[in-house]
Enzyme design. Structure first.
Site, PDB file in Angstrom:
ATOM      1  N   CYS A  12       0.817  -1.216   0.000  1.00  0.00           N
ATOM      2  CA  CYS A  12       0.000   0.000   0.000  1.00  0.00           C
ATOM      3  C   CYS A  12       0.860   1.281   0.000  1.00  0.00           C
ATOM      4  O   CYS A  12       1.620   1.540   0.934  1.00  0.00           O
ATOM      5  CB  CYS A  12      -0.922  -0.001   1.223  1.00  0.00           C
ATOM      6  SG  CYS A  12      -1.948   1.482   1.290  1.00  0.00           S
ATOM      7  N   LYS A  39     -10.436  -9.162   5.367  1.00  0.00           N
ATOM      8  CA  LYS A  39     -10.212  -8.218   6.476  1.00  0.00           C
ATOM      9  C   LYS A  39     -10.688  -8.811   7.807  1.00  0.00           C
ATOM     10  O   LYS A  39     -11.858  -9.185   7.924  1.00  0.00           O
ATOM     11  CB  LYS A  39     -10.958  -6.906   6.194  1.00  0.00           C
ATOM     12  CG  LYS A  39     -10.428  -6.188   4.966  1.00  0.00           C
ATOM     13  CD  LYS A  39     -11.296  -5.006   4.571  1.00  0.00           C
ATOM     14  CE  LYS A  39     -10.855  -4.444   3.229  1.00  0.00           C
ATOM     15  NZ  LYS A  39     -11.756  -3.467   2.653  1.00  0.00           N
ATOM     16  N   GLU A  64      -6.945   7.513   7.277  1.00  0.00           N
ATOM     17  CA  GLU A  64      -6.644   8.419   6.163  1.00  0.00           C
ATOM     18  C   GLU A  64      -5.185   8.899   6.262  1.00  0.00           C
ATOM     19  O   GLU A  64      -4.811   9.616   7.209  1.00  0.00           O
ATOM     20  CB  GLU A  64      -7.594   9.620   6.098  1.00  0.00           C
ATOM     21  CG  GLU A  64      -8.945   9.272   5.499  1.00  0.00           C
ATOM     22  CD  GLU A  64      -8.853   8.778   4.046  1.00  0.00           C
ATOM     23  OE1 GLU A  64      -8.157   9.398   3.227  1.00  0.00           O
ATOM     24  OE2 GLU A  64      -9.472   7.749   3.733  1.00  0.00           O
ATOM     25  N   SER A  65      -4.402   8.542   5.233  1.00  0.00           N
ATOM     26  CA  SER A  65      -2.954   8.794   5.298  1.00  0.00           C
ATOM     27  C   SER A  65      -2.605  10.271   5.457  1.00  0.00           C
ATOM     28  O   SER A  65      -1.671  10.612   6.191  1.00  0.00           O
ATOM     29  CB  SER A  65      -2.272   8.221   4.053  1.00  0.00           C
ATOM     30  OG  SER A  65      -2.751   8.854   2.886  1.00  0.00           O
TER      31      SER A  65
HETATM   32  N1  GSH Z   1      -7.578   7.797   0.987  1.00  0.00           N
HETATM   33  C1  GSH Z   1      -6.981   6.683   1.673  1.00  0.00           C
HETATM   34  C2  GSH Z   1      -6.669   5.587   0.653  1.00  0.00           C
HETATM   35  C3  GSH Z   1      -6.166   4.329   1.324  1.00  0.00           C
HETATM   36  C4  GSH Z   1      -6.338   3.098   0.414  1.00  0.00           C
HETATM   37  O1  GSH Z   1      -6.898   3.185  -0.702  1.00  0.00           O
HETATM   38  N2  GSH Z   1      -5.880   1.931   0.910  1.00  0.00           N
HETATM   39  C5  GSH Z   1      -6.059   0.720   0.151  1.00  0.00           C
HETATM   40  C6  GSH Z   1      -4.769  -0.088   0.098  1.00  0.00           C
HETATM   41  S1  GSH Z   1      -3.463   0.798  -0.683  1.00  0.00           S
HETATM   42  C7  GSH Z   1      -7.048  -0.171   0.857  1.00  0.00           C
HETATM   43  O2  GSH Z   1      -6.985  -0.333   2.052  1.00  0.00           O
HETATM   44  N3  GSH Z   1      -7.952  -0.797   0.103  1.00  0.00           N
HETATM   45  C8  GSH Z   1      -8.839  -1.763   0.637  1.00  0.00           C
HETATM   46  C9  GSH Z   1     -10.254  -1.533   0.225  1.00  0.00           C
HETATM   47  O3  GSH Z   1     -10.541  -0.471  -0.350  1.00  0.00           O
HETATM   48  O4  GSH Z   1     -11.061  -2.431   0.481  1.00  0.00           O
HETATM   49  C10 GSH Z   1      -5.721   7.126   2.420  1.00  0.00           C
HETATM   50  O5  GSH Z   1      -5.116   8.114   1.952  1.00  0.00           O
HETATM   51  O6  GSH Z   1      -5.375   6.549   3.464  1.00  0.00           O
END
Ligand code: GSH
Length: 229
Positions: A12, A39, A64-65
């Site tokens: 990720c 999950k 949220e990152s």
């Molecule tokens: N806007 C979020 C995006 C985070 C994201 O898209 N994470 C992905 C992995 S890179 C995720 O957990 N996806 C799992 C899902 O959507 O089910 C951030 O900035 O933290």
């Protein structure tokens, strides 16, 4: 000091942002990897959107990152964001632009056929041309001498291209010399290097093959798996 646990996924790019910021602050943290394809309940309970990263600060989950990075920057030295509100707002805009590039990268590796792959490649080229105009002329970092949060966002962006190029994809940065130099500086930064495990290239290769996309087929036909395995 608080105890930090970064709830992570091996590939990720958003998790990597938080890992880079923690490393830049010199703060020890624990990692807990989660299988996003299955999950677990404990993860669903702390991640309202079901996504990584989550940062546990003691027992308080932050999601949220960008929020995580900003929180770390507000609470731990050295400050990565600029002092002035206008400069800070500008850099936040480019952090968001980094997320838009990540979405185009996903569209690129998921492209179903050759014309779609080419269209996404061109879209990426155009986006990096915009970044070229925004980058500080003297480098080495986005805004000059200070390593900032925009740098933490783009380290993981460029890491994809290291793997794409090792798999035979042509380089995208021939006409963007500032972006090219920035990419090289980021690749040499310890915090950026250490944000992923040594397994990352192999795991990304396997992930790309599993897309059943145009890129997956090209990787299989060229047999370039040997270069990353
Ligand atoms: N806007 C979020 C995006 C985070 C994201 O898209 N994470 C992905 C992995 S890179 C995720 O957990 N996806 C799992 C899902 O959507 O089910 C951030 O900035 O933290």
């Amino acid at each position: 000091m608080h105890h930090y646990t970064l709830v992570s996924h091996h590939l990720c790019p958003y998790v990597q942002r938080a890992a880079i910021v923690l490393a830049e602050k010199g703060v020890p943290f624990e990692r807990r990897h989660v299988d996003l394809a299955a999950k677990p309940d404990w993860f669903r309970a702390i991640s309202p959107l079901g996504k990584t990263p989550v940062l546990l600060v003691q027992d308080e989950p932050l999601f949220e990152s960008a929020v995580i990075c900003e929180y770390l920057d507000e609470t731990l030295a050295p400050r990565l964001h600029p002092q002035g509100a206008l400069e800070r707002a500008r850099e936040r805009g480019w952090m968001e632009f980094g997320s838009a590039i990540l979405n185009t990268i996903a569209a690129f590796y998921n492209a179903p056929d050759a014309p779609a792959l080419q269209a996404r490649r061109e879209e990426l080229g155009a986006k990096f041309m915009q970044v070229e105009q925004a980058l500080h002329a003297g480098g080495p970092w986005f805004a000059g001498a200070r390593f900032g949060l925009v740098d933490a966002v783009f380290g993981p962006v460029f890491r994809y291209f290291d793997v794409f190029e090792s798999l035979g994809e042509a380089g995208l940065f021939g006409e963007t010399p500032r972006v090219h130099a920035w990419r090289q500086a980021l690749a040499a930064r310890p915090s950026v290097n250490q944000a992923v495990s040594a397994e990352y290239p192999r795991l990304l290769h396997d992930f790309l093959i599993a897309r059943s996309s145009e890129l997956s087929r090209r990787i299989q036909v060229s047999g370039s798996s040997a270069s990353v395995k």
